[in-house]
Design an enzyme around this catalytic site. Structure first.
Site, PDB file in Angstrom:
ATOM      1  N   GLU A 186      -2.101  -8.775   4.232  1.00 21.47           N
ATOM      2  CA  GLU A 186      -2.074  -9.226   5.630  1.00 21.47           C
ATOM      3  C   GLU A 186      -3.455  -9.370   6.247  1.00 21.47           C
ATOM      4  O   GLU A 186      -3.597  -9.971   7.306  1.00 21.47           O
ATOM      5  CB  GLU A 186      -1.211  -8.271   6.470  1.00 21.47           C
ATOM      6  CG  GLU A 186      -1.762  -6.859   6.673  1.00 21.47           C
ATOM      7  CD  GLU A 186      -1.436  -5.878   5.546  1.00 21.47           C
ATOM      8  OE1 GLU A 186      -1.304  -6.324   4.395  1.00 21.47           O
ATOM      9  OE2 GLU A 186      -1.335  -4.672   5.819  1.00 21.47           O
TER      10      GLU A 186
ATOM     11  N   CYS B 211       0.815  -1.214   0.000  1.00 18.54           N
ATOM     12  CA  CYS B 211       0.000   0.000   0.000  1.00 18.54           C
ATOM     13  C   CYS B 211       0.858   1.278   0.000  1.00 18.54           C
ATOM     14  O   CYS B 211       1.550   1.551  -0.971  1.00 18.54           O
ATOM     15  CB  CYS B 211      -0.976  -0.046   1.179  1.00 18.54           C
ATOM     16  SG  CYS B 211      -2.284   1.167   1.021  1.00 18.54           S
TER      17      CYS B 211
ATOM     18  N   HIS C  32      -3.874  -4.976   0.637  1.00 17.04           N
ATOM     19  CA  HIS C  32      -3.317  -5.463   1.903  1.00 17.04           C
ATOM     20  C   HIS C  32      -3.355  -6.997   1.978  1.00 17.04           C
ATOM     21  O   HIS C  32      -4.406  -7.555   2.292  1.00 17.04           O
ATOM     22  CB  HIS C  32      -4.098  -4.860   3.080  1.00 17.04           C
ATOM     23  CG  HIS C  32      -3.814  -3.416   3.281  1.00 17.04           C
ATOM     24  ND1 HIS C  32      -2.834  -2.953   4.123  1.00 17.04           N
ATOM     25  CD2 HIS C  32      -4.351  -2.307   2.724  1.00 17.04           C
ATOM     26  CE1 HIS C  32      -2.787  -1.627   4.095  1.00 17.04           C
ATOM     27  NE2 HIS C  32      -3.705  -1.218   3.245  1.00 17.04           N
TER      28      HIS C  32
END
Ligand code: XMP
Length: 518
Positions: free
Chosen positions: A176, A84, A174
């Site tokens: 994660e 990002c 993202h």
């Protein structure tokens, strides 16, 4: 702790979800550490990481004074995954261009895989459309030399970029968060395939390394460990006992604000099962006397925190000659946060901890869990032979039942609440829901309401039930029980607990509510 051979350095630019990157990397079996970007250069030297991950940020990379990647990292021959904001700042610093954009992309988004690369290998292939989670405003206008676009979205022509030669990758989404379904697989690809690391981080390895470290730190001195009844201090104590045996003494301060059977369980486990020297202090008189007439939540918290330290210190003095104090401090408590809001954040609740103790008592700290997340502590607990049911217990706050009894805390109120709470948890366990819930408990309200039981009128207190799901306690959702379940619990509580004639369920998420009622 001397860090493992293979470490991933995560440079934090202040994203809300940076901790999740560390968790995903560790779940892949590789050790990772989070460091604020401003200390990145020093950490890069010290840790000699095998790979670097750049986090997201609320800042704008198009802004000239926004946080930057240390030059030493960019100049080194080290694989980088830039997430990002990380992707944008990597572009800005290495020859690309980022522009502010009116088009914000936020939430679930579809991306098209337009080329293959090592990061995607075995996970995503050219021509596929995949779901990811985006959260960005700025837009990459041009990418640095050597990179190519490997994924595009409507809002981001460079949703993912790759340089397989330098082993550097940027993703606008993202990986994660769980809302990027294959995100964990991409992070695993990054550490194994791109950076060539192996799954060397395990709880068995951690245990052995920590034991050696504790022995080296403590030598032949004595260590004191305060048990709270919670999982963290219990795991810390068992680990330290394994390292130094009876040089460790545990002190369990029972403030009379524990749940049903809790004190017996902790004392039984430590004294009888582990044969760890344990001092069980029944300080309930002191705590109840001090809480008399106190109704303000912060006043309760302050009193309990202070009294806890006083009792603990007095016990430590009796034992004498102790140089070290053990604490179950976890990684989320020691990660330095990167703040862009400026100024201190507002204190919602002053948490009960024993932070003031070491300075007052002139003791050095032993904190063997400082590098671990809560779920890792639980795995270590199982590795050390703690019963899974003990290790999997819901978190319980230091001030105990006192913050679940709005208004004045009395012995009688504690007894009533303990019974209701035990029934609630018993039903949760019977329904097989305990492990699906982050935390469930009953509260006892100071209000009385009218009811009817048999042929008579009742005028008794109200019991509130709370159950939430959460990842870290920072945010929480209400657990959606079926109404039949709640009816069953309400009926049992009103029938079996004297002093309660009404039960309500708390339907507030966090925010705007908090998990505890005070
Ligand atoms: P809140 O109520 O702030 O709680 O949403 C978030 C999590 O923290 C726990 N909690 C505490 N834990 N000492 C603790 O050790 C405290 O003083 C304390 N206050 C809240 C709470 O149980 C929940 O898991």
């Amino acid at each position: 702790m001397s860090h493992p051979e293979e470490t991933v350095l995560i440079l934090d630019f202040g994203s809300q979800v940076t901790q999740l990157i560390a968790r995903r990397v560790r779940e892949a079996g590789v050790y990772s550490e989070i460091v604020p970007f401003a200390k990145g250069g020093e950490a890069f030297e010290r840790l000699r990481p095998r790979a670097v991950i750049l986090s997201g940020s609320p800042a704008s990379a198009a802004d000239a004074d926004s946080p930057r990647v240390p030059e030493a990292v960019l100049a080194a021959d080290v694989p980088i995954l830039a997430i990002c904001y990380g992707e944008q700042v990597l572009c800005e610093q290495t020859g690309g261009k980022v522009l502010p954009s009116g088009h914000r992309e936020f939430g679930r988004a579809g991306i098209d895989i337009v080329d293959d690369c090592l990061l995607f290998e075995g996970v995503w292939a050219k021509g596929e459309r995949r779901e990811v989670w985006m959260s960005h405003g700025d837009r990459i206008d041009s990418i640095p030399p050597g990179y190519r676009a490997v994924a595009v979205s409507d809002g981001a022509p460079f949703a993912a970029i790759a340089d397989d030669v330098q082993r550097r990758y940027g993703v606008q989404f993202h990986p994660e968060v769980v809302h990027t379904p294959e995100g964990a697989a991409l992070l695993a690809n990054f550490v194994y395939k791109v950076a060539g690391m192996s799954a060397s981080w395990s709880m068995a390895g951690f245990r052995a390394a920590k034991i050696a470290e504790i022995r080296a730190q403590v030598g032949s001195e004595r260590v004191l460990c305060g048990l709270s009844g919670g999982v963290d201090s219990a795991v810390a104590a068992v680990l330290i006992h394994e390292a130094i045996g009876d040089q460790l003494t545990c002190v369990f301060v029972d403030h009379g604000l524990l749940r049903q059977g809790e004190a017996e369980q902790v004392v039984g486990l430590f004294r009888e099962h582990y044969h760890i020297p344990l001092v069980h202090v029944d300080a309930s008189e002191t705590f109840m006397a001090g809480l008399a007439g106190v109704t303000d939540p912060e006043a309760k918290r302050k009193f309990i925190g202070g009294a806890f330290i006083d009792v603990f210190e007095a016990e430590a003095k009796k034992i004498g000659g102790v140089r070290f104090l053990a604490q179950g401090t976890l990684y989320p408590d020691v990660i330095e946060s990167v703040s862009f809001t400026g100024g201190p954040s507002v204190t919602i609740k002053s948490h009960h901890n024993v932070g003031g103790l070491p300075a007052r008592m002139n003791m050095a700290l032993v904190e063997p869990l400082r590098e671990l997340f809560k779920d890792e502590v639980r795995r270590l607990g199982v590795e050390l032979g703690l019963p899974p049911a003990f290790v999997g217990r819901h978190p319980f706050p230091g001030p105990g039942l006192a913050i679940r009894i709005p208004g004045e805390v009395t012995r009688e109120a504690c007894d009533t609440l303990r019974k209701a709470d035990a029934i609630y948890l018993d039903e949760i366990r019977k329904a097989g829901l305990y492990d699906a819930i982050w935390q469930a408990f009953a509260v006892l309200l100071p209000v009385r309401t009218v009811g009817v039981m048999g042929d008579g009128r009742t005028y008794e207190k109200v019991c509130g039930l709370r159950a939430v799901t959460s990842v870290d306690g920072m945010t929480a959702d209400v657990f959606p029980f079926e109404s039949a379940f709640l009816s069953r619990v309400a009926t049992r509580i009103v029938n079996e607990v004297q002093g309660i004639n009404r039960v309500v369920y708390d339907y507030t998420s966090k925010p705007p509510g908090t998990i505890e009622w005070e």
